[in-house]
Design a protein around this motif. Structure first.
Motif: not given
Length: 330
Positions: A149-152, A26-33, A128-137, A15-18
């Motif tokens: 999640r904002e990068l900068y 801009v959506l950044k991040g490594d492969s498999a994120t 508005e530069i983000f990466e996708i993260v799993a939310d442990g909550q 599930q993705f929520s944003f």
């Protein structure tokens, strides 16, 4: 197109929520994120609806562009779209072209661009530069919950920066103000945000503060970060407010009944058909609110009113505390 748009994208396992707040994200991040997974889920839902096995809840019209189809390129597909949040997958080289940049500026649509390389043709915000993260909550749910999640946005402001050098993006009104405020520093105009990284490299010794318009500085962040990581022997601070005009508007020296709401909910007021970045909106707003007054604002030359002690001090109150602490007393 204006406003803020919510997305919730679900499968049986993910599930993705944003929220999308500005015309360029801009959506950044490594492969498999999860970047490609997200766009694929949204694309399949557009094609097949519930039969895709996915669901998408949103208050926006949206479109997902994965790759060129046979006989059609990106312009054939995207040019007819109106009032749409357009998601574009990585590895589409046209996003670096002048033609695409012009389309973004004129179409009035919102864009979510998956790309790890800076998009230098486009003025997008550091917020508005983000990466996708799993939310442990939400670890107790069956689905893995992902958010942006904002990068900068929370770049640290080093303490005890002696401000020997101050580099400003602006060469006109903003430069005049900061030159007055940082009277014991060497204040240097970069003459545009694309020159800031070069100016940092040229000032090789001494503590440094960089001030630039965060609303349009996104593409320049990686250049600056690369230099900062090599110049560890001195203190370098980045301060990236939305813009110099935003500082004035938020200082309280401008009287307008709607101004507080406009600054709190800027997305609701910035029409992407007219403004490619919030920086331009804040500039036009300040010019409009001060025209026919004793203190008309101009980008080219700063009226003396803004350098009076009372006005200057109220603007300085919007500075980060570590910067205020190093300012010379009047």
């Amino acid at each position: 197109m204006k406003g803020e748009y919510f997305f919730e994208v679900k499968s049986k396992r993910m599930q993705f929520s944003f929220r999308i707040r500005r015309n360029i994200t801009v959506l950044k991040g490594d492969s498999a994120t999860g970047k490609t997974t997200l766009l694929t889920m949204m694309y399949e839902y557009l094609r097949s609806g519930r039969e895709s096995g996915y669901s998408v809840k949103t208050d926006a019209n949206y479109y997902v562009y994965l790759r060129d189809e046979v006989g059609r390129d990106w312009s054939d597909v995207l040019f007819p779209l109106r009032d749409t949040v357009i998601f574009i997958e990585e590895n589409n080289s046209f996003v670096f072209s002048q033609e695409f940049a012009q389309y973004v500026k004129e179409s009035g649509n919102y864009f979510v661009l998956v790309n790890r390389a800076p998009l230098r043709m486009l003025p997008y915000s550091i917020h508005e530069i983000f990466e996708i993260v799993a939310d442990g909550q939400h670890a107790d749910l069956k689905e893995t919950w992902h958010t942006f999640r904002e990068l900068y946005s929370n770049f640290p402001m080093p303490q005890n920066n002696r401000l020997e050098f101050v580099i400003t993006e602006d060469r006109n009104s903003g430069f005049e103000f900061f030159q007055n405020v940082f009277s014991k520093s060497l204040v240097i105009s970069a003459g545009g945000n694309s020159n800031i990284a070069k100016k940092i490299a040229e000032t090789e010794n001494g503590d440094l503060l960089v001030i630039a318009d965060g609303a349009a500085f996104g593409a320049m962040m990686e250049d600056c970060m690369e230099i900062l990581n090599t110049q560890y022997y001195r203190r370098i601070s980045l301060w990236l407010p939305e813009s110099f005009e935003y500082l004035i508007l938020s200082s309280g020296i401008i009287s307008s009944p709607d101004l507080v709401f406009m600054l709190q909910s800027t997305s609701d007021y910035v029409d992407s058909n007219h403004y490619v970045s919030w920086e331009r909106f804040f500039t036009d707003l300040l010019i409009t609110l001060t025209q026919n007054t004793v203190s008309p604002y101009s980008k080219h030359h700063l009226a003396k009113y803004y350098l009076t002690r009372s006005c200057k001090n109220r603007i300085i109150e919007k500075f980060p505390e570590p910067v205020r602490e190093q300012l010379p007393s009047d």
